[in-house]
Motif scaffolding. Structure first.
Motif, PDB file in Angstrom:
ATOM      1  N   LYS A 143      56.404 -67.949  74.832  1.00  0.00           N
ATOM      2  CA  LYS A 143      57.030 -68.650  76.197  1.00  0.00           C
ATOM      3  C   LYS A 143      55.963 -69.837  76.784  1.00  0.00           C
ATOM      4  CE  LYS A 143      59.660 -64.540  77.227  1.00  0.00           C
ATOM      5  NZ  LYS A 143      59.806 -63.275  78.142  1.00  0.00           N
ATOM      6  N   ASP A 146      56.358 -72.877  74.995  1.00  0.00           N
ATOM      7  CA  ASP A 146      57.437 -73.606  75.418  1.00  0.00           C
ATOM      8  C   ASP A 146      57.319 -74.329  76.725  1.00  0.00           C
ATOM      9  OD1 ASP A 146      58.989 -72.950  73.327  1.00  0.00           O
ATOM     10  OD2 ASP A 146      60.020 -71.054  74.611  1.00  0.00           O
ATOM     11  N   LEU A 147      56.323 -73.773  77.734  1.00  0.00           N
ATOM     12  CA  LEU A 147      55.904 -74.490  78.847  1.00  0.00           C
ATOM     13  C   LEU A 147      54.913 -75.541  78.856  1.00  0.00           C
ATOM     14  CD1 LEU A 147      55.198 -71.331  81.016  1.00  0.00           C
ATOM     15  CD2 LEU A 147      57.080 -72.811  81.324  1.00  0.00           C
ATOM     16  N   LEU A 149      55.290 -77.472  75.737  1.00  0.00           N
ATOM     17  CA  LEU A 149      56.006 -78.409  75.415  1.00  0.00           C
ATOM     18  C   LEU A 149      56.732 -79.297  76.402  1.00  0.00           C
ATOM     19  CD1 LEU A 149      57.847 -76.717  72.246  1.00  0.00           C
ATOM     20  CD2 LEU A 149      55.839 -78.449  72.295  1.00  0.00           C
ATOM     21  N   ALA A 150      57.269 -78.332  77.428  1.00  0.00           N
ATOM     22  CA  ALA A 150      57.865 -78.847  78.555  1.00  0.00           C
ATOM     23  C   ALA A 150      57.090 -79.806  79.379  1.00  0.00           C
ATOM     24  CB  ALA A 150      58.449 -77.811  79.411  1.00  0.00           C
ATOM     25  N   ALA A 151      55.747 -79.480  79.448  1.00  0.00           N
ATOM     26  CA  ALA A 151      54.825 -80.322  80.427  1.00  0.00           C
ATOM     27  C   ALA A 151      54.764 -81.699  79.887  1.00  0.00           C
ATOM     28  CB  ALA A 151      53.472 -79.659  80.392  1.00  0.00           C
ATOM     29  N   GLY A 153      57.380 -83.309  78.224  1.00  0.00           N
ATOM     30  CA  GLY A 153      58.722 -83.926  77.794  1.00  0.00           C
ATOM     31  C   GLY A 153      59.445 -83.320  76.662  1.00  0.00           C
ATOM     32  N   ASP A 155      60.888 -80.001  74.072  1.00  0.00           N
ATOM     33  CA  ASP A 155      61.398 -78.584  73.738  1.00  0.00           C
ATOM     34  C   ASP A 155      61.432 -78.302  72.345  1.00  0.00           C
ATOM     35  OD1 ASP A 155      63.847 -79.756  73.337  1.00  0.00           O
ATOM     36  OD2 ASP A 155      64.380 -79.803  75.239  1.00  0.00           O
ATOM     37  N   ARG A 156      62.298 -77.285  72.026  1.00  0.00           N
ATOM     38  CA  ARG A 156      62.591 -76.992  70.603  1.00  0.00           C
ATOM     39  C   ARG A 156      63.583 -77.834  69.897  1.00  0.00           C
ATOM     40  NH1 ARG A 156      60.399 -71.176  69.183  1.00  0.00           N
ATOM     41  NH2 ARG A 156      59.174 -70.699  70.975  1.00  0.00           N
ATOM     42  N   GLN A 263      50.882 -86.773  73.940  1.00  0.00           N
ATOM     43  CA  GLN A 263      52.180 -87.370  74.828  1.00  0.00           C
ATOM     44  C   GLN A 263      51.845 -88.953  74.731  1.00  0.00           C
ATOM     45  OE1 GLN A 263      52.390 -87.084  79.143  1.00  0.00           O
ATOM     46  NE2 GLN A 263      54.742 -86.896  78.851  1.00  0.00           N
TER      47      GLN A 263
END
Length: 272
Positions: A143, A146-147, A149-151, A153, A155-156, A263
């Motif tokens: 989890k 996932d956060l 990755l989201a930070a 831009g 996701d899976r 990034q």
């Protein structure tokens, strides 16, 4: 004498978790106190010596033995390059019996995410939740990943995730050097088949195994390394494992710096 009160079920469960007991061996509990004691077996009577010696005794059948560690490593090195697709590689791992972790694990934890992704994250080994569902990084550390990755831009659907070791070590212990070497040819082939632009090794064990680094994560994190697949060179970076960040949240700031660097590299590669 004052007798202590018996522990509550909650206290017993807490004790088992602290002791590393996190799964049951049977669906129903077994009352060992009510089991019938084994019948007494009298000692064997003394046998008179043989007057003649048999010409030959039948050979005792030997149980099948697992291959020696070095032989298993060589077998993995020969098998892994034969896989032409990720499905073939998964099939080879399912048939590979050289690693004893396979016998104690519930499921093979192969990979998750987008196989055509430009970035691949590699951890060390599955935990309890991953072992039960066969998917990497789905527990607490998953989890957090996932956060992370989201930070930046992602996701899976835009990343691919795997582990150096595809089977959970019992009790979440550290994999042995031999276990790591047995599984290393498979994760290297997995990286070759995904063929990302960037590989991110999560934690010291992953970075030392995949990138062949000797220093700890504090010295290697945030730096770019070249990973040679044999057909091209991929940019690689090491950063902290999400499980470590859960124990040491003070290092989340350093991880954020690493993620920003990753990034920027993805954005620069898109423009070229």
């Amino acid at each position: 004498m004052i007798s202590e009160r018996p522990p509550t079920p909650h206290e017993l469960l807490a004790f088992y978790l602290e002791a590393g007991v996190d799964c049951a061996l049977a669906e129903e509990p077994s009352d060992r106190l009510s089991e019938v004691e084994a019948e007494f077996v009298p000692a064997p009577q003394r046998i008179a010596p043989l007057t003649t010696v048999p010409a030959a005794f039948p050979a005792t059948p030997q149980p099948d033995l697992a291959p020696a560690p070095d032989a298993a490593i060589e077998s993995a090195r020969e098998l892994a390059p034969k896989a032409k697709t990720l499905d073939e590689l998964r099939g080879l791992l399912e048939q590979f019996d050289g690693c004893a972790l396979k016998a104690t694990a519930t499921k093979l934890v192969f990979g998750d995410g987008n196989p055509q992704a430009r970035i691949m994250f590699v951890g060390e080994a599955p935990g309890r939740d991953e072992d039960l569902q066969g998917i990497p990084f789905i527990g607490r550390s998953g989890k957090l990943l996932d956060l992370m990755l989201a930070a930046i831009g992602l996701d899976r659907t835009k990343a691919y995730i795997a582990n150096v070791i595809p089977w959970r070590p019992p009790g979440n212990r550290d994999p042995s050097p031999h276990e790591t070497q047995m599984c290393l040819p498979f994760i290297k082939r997995q990286i070759e088949l995904v063929d990302p632009d960037i590989v991110v090794c999560l934690g010291k064990p992953s970075s030392q195994a995949v990138l062949d680094l000797k220093d700890g994560i504090m010295r290697t994190r945030g730096r770019w390394f070249d990973y040679d697949t044999g057909s091209r060179t991929i940019r690689a970076m090491a950063t902290f494992h999400p499980a470590y960040l859960l124990r040491q949240p003070i290092y989340k700031r350093m991880t954020w710096q690493d993620l920003r660097t990753i990034q920027a590299a993805l954005a620069a590669a898109t423009k070229t």
